[in-house]
Scaffold this motif. Structure first.
Motif, PDB file in Angstrom:
ATOM      1  N   GLU A   1      45.464  36.306  51.365  1.00  0.00           N
ATOM      2  CA  GLU A   1      46.125  36.816  52.471  1.00  0.00           C
ATOM      3  C   GLU A   1      45.930  38.398  52.750  1.00  0.00           C
ATOM      4  OE1 GLU A   1      48.569  33.505  51.023  1.00  0.00           O
ATOM      5  OE2 GLU A   1      47.655  35.076  49.968  1.00  0.00           O
ATOM      6  N   LEU A   2      45.748  38.896  51.616  1.00  0.00           N
ATOM      7  CA  LEU A   2      45.405  40.387  51.564  1.00  0.00           C
ATOM      8  C   LEU A   2      43.952  40.682  51.403  1.00  0.00           C
ATOM      9  CD1 LEU A   2      48.581  41.363  49.828  1.00  0.00           C
ATOM     10  CD2 LEU A   2      48.184  41.129  52.325  1.00  0.00           C
ATOM     11  N   ARG A   3      43.269  40.228  50.817  1.00  0.00           N
ATOM     12  CA  ARG A   3      41.800  40.650  50.594  1.00  0.00           C
ATOM     13  C   ARG A   3      42.014  41.696  49.363  1.00  0.00           C
ATOM     14  NH1 ARG A   3      36.165  40.237  52.256  1.00  0.00           N
ATOM     15  NH2 ARG A   3      35.208  42.070  51.438  1.00  0.00           N
ATOM     16  N   LEU A   4      43.065  41.664  48.581  1.00  0.00           N
ATOM     17  CA  LEU A   4      43.180  42.665  47.762  1.00  0.00           C
ATOM     18  C   LEU A   4      43.205  41.844  46.274  1.00  0.00           C
ATOM     19  CD1 LEU A   4      46.216  44.592  48.836  1.00  0.00           C
ATOM     20  CD2 LEU A   4      43.726  45.307  48.666  1.00  0.00           C
ATOM     21  N   LEU A   5      43.035  42.412  45.139  1.00  0.00           N
ATOM     22  CA  LEU A   5      43.101  41.668  43.882  1.00  0.00           C
ATOM     23  C   LEU A   5      44.610  41.730  43.277  1.00  0.00           C
ATOM     24  CD1 LEU A   5      39.945  42.938  42.058  1.00  0.00           C
ATOM     25  CD2 LEU A   5      40.178  40.975  43.249  1.00  0.00           C
ATOM     26  N   ALA A   6      44.683  40.684  42.641  1.00  0.00           N
ATOM     27  CA  ALA A   6      45.908  40.645  42.031  1.00  0.00           C
ATOM     28  C   ALA A   6      46.283  41.441  40.834  1.00  0.00           C
ATOM     29  CB  ALA A   6      46.482  38.959  41.511  1.00  0.00           C
TER      30      ALA A   6
ATOM     31  N   SER B   1      39.331  46.972  41.177  1.00  0.00           N
ATOM     32  CA  SER B   1      39.905  46.512  42.346  1.00  0.00           C
ATOM     33  C   SER B   1      39.113  46.645  43.625  1.00  0.00           C
ATOM     34  CB  SER B   1      40.890  47.793  42.836  1.00  0.00           C
ATOM     35  OG  SER B   1      40.180  48.940  43.353  1.00  0.00           O
ATOM     36  N   ASN B   2      39.523  46.154  44.795  1.00  0.00           N
ATOM     37  CA  ASN B   2      39.104  46.072  46.092  1.00  0.00           C
ATOM     38  C   ASN B   2      38.790  47.419  46.866  1.00  0.00           C
ATOM     39  OD1 ASN B   2      38.231  43.348  45.406  1.00  0.00           O
ATOM     40  ND2 ASN B   2      39.551  42.559  46.974  1.00  0.00           N
ATOM     41  N   ASP B   3      39.515  48.691  46.351  1.00  0.00           N
ATOM     42  CA  ASP B   3      39.137  49.734  46.785  1.00  0.00           C
ATOM     43  C   ASP B   3      37.795  50.276  46.941  1.00  0.00           C
ATOM     44  OD1 ASP B   3      42.080  50.732  46.838  1.00  0.00           O
ATOM     45  OD2 ASP B   3      41.855  50.928  44.608  1.00  0.00           O
ATOM     46  N   LEU B   4      37.542  51.114  47.982  1.00  0.00           N
ATOM     47  CA  LEU B   4      36.094  51.595  48.200  1.00  0.00           C
ATOM     48  C   LEU B   4      35.794  52.501  46.910  1.00  0.00           C
ATOM     49  CD1 LEU B   4      36.223  52.426  51.907  1.00  0.00           C
ATOM     50  CD2 LEU B   4      35.116  50.648  50.705  1.00  0.00           C
TER      51      LEU B   4
ATOM     52  N   LEU C   1      35.293  50.185  38.876  1.00  0.00           N
ATOM     53  CA  LEU C   1      34.606  49.036  39.552  1.00  0.00           C
ATOM     54  C   LEU C   1      35.380  48.729  40.960  1.00  0.00           C
ATOM     55  CD1 LEU C   1      33.126  47.041  36.736  1.00  0.00           C
ATOM     56  CD2 LEU C   1      32.005  49.128  37.898  1.00  0.00           C
ATOM     57  N   SER C   2      34.687  48.708  41.741  1.00  0.00           N
ATOM     58  CA  SER C   2      34.826  48.122  43.160  1.00  0.00           C
ATOM     59  C   SER C   2      34.160  46.669  43.365  1.00  0.00           C
ATOM     60  CB  SER C   2      34.506  49.122  44.347  1.00  0.00           C
ATOM     61  OG  SER C   2      34.925  48.529  45.582  1.00  0.00           O
ATOM     62  N   ASP C   3      35.198  45.580  43.948  1.00  0.00           N
ATOM     63  CA  ASP C   3      35.038  44.489  44.127  1.00  0.00           C
ATOM     64  C   ASP C   3      34.753  44.366  45.574  1.00  0.00           C
ATOM     65  OD1 ASP C   3      33.943  41.929  42.908  1.00  0.00           O
ATOM     66  OD2 ASP C   3      36.035  41.208  43.196  1.00  0.00           O
ATOM     67  N   HIS C   4      34.928  45.335  46.271  1.00  0.00           N
ATOM     68  CA  HIS C   4      35.280  45.026  47.866  1.00  0.00           C
ATOM     69  C   HIS C   4      33.932  44.442  48.294  1.00  0.00           C
ATOM     70  CE1 HIS C   4      32.576  47.969  50.188  1.00  0.00           C
ATOM     71  NE2 HIS C   4      32.354  48.307  49.063  1.00  0.00           N
ATOM     72  N   ARG C   5      32.624  44.478  48.107  1.00  0.00           N
ATOM     73  CA  ARG C   5      31.548  44.119  48.783  1.00  0.00           C
ATOM     74  C   ARG C   5      31.446  42.566  48.594  1.00  0.00           C
ATOM     75  NH1 ARG C   5      25.732  45.990  47.249  1.00  0.00           N
ATOM     76  NH2 ARG C   5      26.185  44.681  45.466  1.00  0.00           N
ATOM     77  N   ASP C   6      31.438  42.097  47.534  1.00  0.00           N
ATOM     78  CA  ASP C   6      31.131  40.577  47.417  1.00  0.00           C
ATOM     79  C   ASP C   6      32.254  39.804  46.857  1.00  0.00           C
ATOM     80  OD1 ASP C   6      28.603  41.136  48.033  1.00  0.00           O
ATOM     81  OD2 ASP C   6      27.798  41.641  46.098  1.00  0.00           O
ATOM     82  N   LEU C   7      33.351  40.477  46.396  1.00  0.00           N
ATOM     83  CA  LEU C   7      34.779  39.836  46.032  1.00  0.00           C
ATOM     84  C   LEU C   7      34.238  38.936  44.893  1.00  0.00           C
ATOM     85  CD1 LEU C   7      36.229  39.047  49.416  1.00  0.00           C
ATOM     86  CD2 LEU C   7      36.734  40.834  47.743  1.00  0.00           C
ATOM     87  N   GLU C   8      33.015  39.083  44.023  1.00  0.00           N
ATOM     88  CA  GLU C   8      32.662  38.189  43.109  1.00  0.00           C
ATOM     89  C   GLU C   8      33.495  38.176  41.708  1.00  0.00           C
ATOM     90  OE1 GLU C   8      28.509  37.139  41.086  1.00  0.00           O
ATOM     91  OE2 GLU C   8      28.593  39.235  41.949  1.00  0.00           O
ATOM     92  N   PHE C   9      34.236  39.434  41.371  1.00  0.00           N
ATOM     93  CA  PHE C   9      35.052  39.342  40.230  1.00  0.00           C
ATOM     94  C   PHE C   9      36.472  38.540  40.694  1.00  0.00           C
ATOM     95  CE2 PHE C   9      38.814  40.814  38.469  1.00  0.00           C
ATOM     96  CZ  PHE C   9      38.824  40.574  36.881  1.00  0.00           C
ATOM     97  N   GLY C  10      37.014  38.972  41.898  1.00  0.00           N
ATOM     98  CA  GLY C  10      38.123  38.248  42.269  1.00  0.00           C
ATOM     99  C   GLY C  10      38.017  36.786  42.352  1.00  0.00           C
ATOM    100  N   THR C  11      37.073  36.459  43.051  1.00  0.00           N
ATOM    101  CA  THR C  11      36.735  34.975  42.971  1.00  0.00           C
ATOM    102  C   THR C  11      36.464  34.292  41.905  1.00  0.00           C
ATOM    103  OG1 THR C  11      35.870  35.271  45.221  1.00  0.00           O
ATOM    104  CG2 THR C  11      35.308  33.168  44.359  1.00  0.00           C
ATOM    105  N   ASN C  12      35.452  34.801  41.009  1.00  0.00           N
ATOM    106  CA  ASN C  12      35.335  33.912  39.669  1.00  0.00           C
ATOM    107  C   ASN C  12      36.242  33.875  38.571  1.00  0.00           C
ATOM    108  OD1 ASN C  12      32.622  33.658  40.761  1.00  0.00           O
ATOM    109  ND2 ASN C  12      31.448  35.129  39.280  1.00  0.00           N
ATOM    110  N   TYR C  13      37.221  34.847  38.956  1.00  0.00           N
ATOM    111  CA  TYR C  13      38.188  35.023  37.766  1.00  0.00           C
ATOM    112  C   TYR C  13      39.639  34.719  38.442  1.00  0.00           C
ATOM    113  CZ  TYR C  13      35.219  36.906  34.234  1.00  0.00           C
ATOM    114  OH  TYR C  13      34.022  36.941  33.430  1.00  0.00           O
TER     115      TYR C  13
ATOM    116  N   VAL D   1      42.880  44.864  35.898  1.00  0.00           N
ATOM    117  CA  VAL D   1      42.952  44.309  37.389  1.00  0.00           C
ATOM    118  C   VAL D   1      43.815  45.152  38.278  1.00  0.00           C
ATOM    119  CG1 VAL D   1      42.370  42.483  38.918  1.00  0.00           C
ATOM    120  CG2 VAL D   1      41.667  42.270  36.575  1.00  0.00           C
ATOM    121  N   PHE D   2      43.889  45.435  39.457  1.00  0.00           N
ATOM    122  CA  PHE D   2      44.708  45.961  40.295  1.00  0.00           C
ATOM    123  C   PHE D   2      44.642  46.108  41.761  1.00  0.00           C
ATOM    124  CE2 PHE D   2      42.024  49.271  38.976  1.00  0.00           C
ATOM    125  CZ  PHE D   2      41.923  50.200  40.029  1.00  0.00           C
ATOM    126  N   PRO D   3      45.704  46.026  42.557  1.00  0.00           N
ATOM    127  CA  PRO D   3      45.453  45.873  44.075  1.00  0.00           C
ATOM    128  C   PRO D   3      44.796  47.055  44.597  1.00  0.00           C
ATOM    129  CG  PRO D   3      47.814  45.415  43.378  1.00  0.00           C
ATOM    130  CD  PRO D   3      46.874  45.887  42.210  1.00  0.00           C
TER     131      PRO D   3
END
Length: 168
Positions: A124-129, A84-87, A106-118, A51-53
């Motif tokens: 503040e940034l809509r990026l993944l840690a 990441s949330n990169d395109l 994989l890009s999580d930008h559309r639904d943020l499902e991975f970022g939210t579930n995990y 996982v990366f920003p």
């Protein structure tokens, strides 16, 4: 709740943070051709999720190069997912330019499902840690690292040690 900083400043991670022993949650993200990919598409496989920003930063580049090299050592015993949330277009461009061929980006930008579930989504940034999640063949989480300072690399040695145990 793990404390994570970005440039020394605390950020808020949204969603439930996962831990070793948890059942892995399903998520859907987009591959480089904009096709939805589910975690369950890799059912029965050991999965390392890197996982990366943002792919366009030096630390993220290093992380992807290191896991790409490591993935080549495990062959088809482990699926290496880089999220990441990169395109998807940026991920495809980077991988093509840098010779990254052993990671499923994989890009999580559309639904943020991975970022939210995990619990990796930075509010503040809509990026993944930055971090690593390892899931065994039975979809049980065996290893989780939320890197405390986003500008630092993950603990590659600890993650690789867990992978070696899972594929013996």
């Amino acid at each position: 709740m793990k404390t994570v900083t970005f440039g020394g400043n605390p950020v808020t991670l949204t969603g439930e943070q996962v831990k070793a022993g948890d059942k892995a949650l399903e998520f859907t993200a987009l591959d480089n051709s904009l096709k939805p990919v589910k975690m369950s598409d890799f059912k029965g496989k050991v999965k390392l999720i890197s996982v990366f920003p943002s792919i366009d930063t030096s630390v993220c580049s290093v992380q992807n190069h290191k896991f790409n090299k490591t993935a080549s050592e495990f062959g088809d015993k482990v699926v290496f997912l880089a999220i990441s949330n990169d395109l998807p277009f940026a991920l495809k461009r980077f991988c093509g330019a840098e010779g990254i061929t052993n990671l499923v980006t994989l890009s999580d930008h559309r639904d943020l499902e991975f970022g939210t579930n995990y619990g990796f989504l930075i509010k503040e940034l809509r990026l993944l840690a930055r971090g690593v999640v390892i899931i065994d063949k039975d979809d049980i989480i065996k290893y989780v690292e939320y890197v405390p300072e986003i500008a630092q690399e993950p603990n590659y040695d600890a993650a690789i040690k867990v992978l070696k145990e899972l594929v013996k």
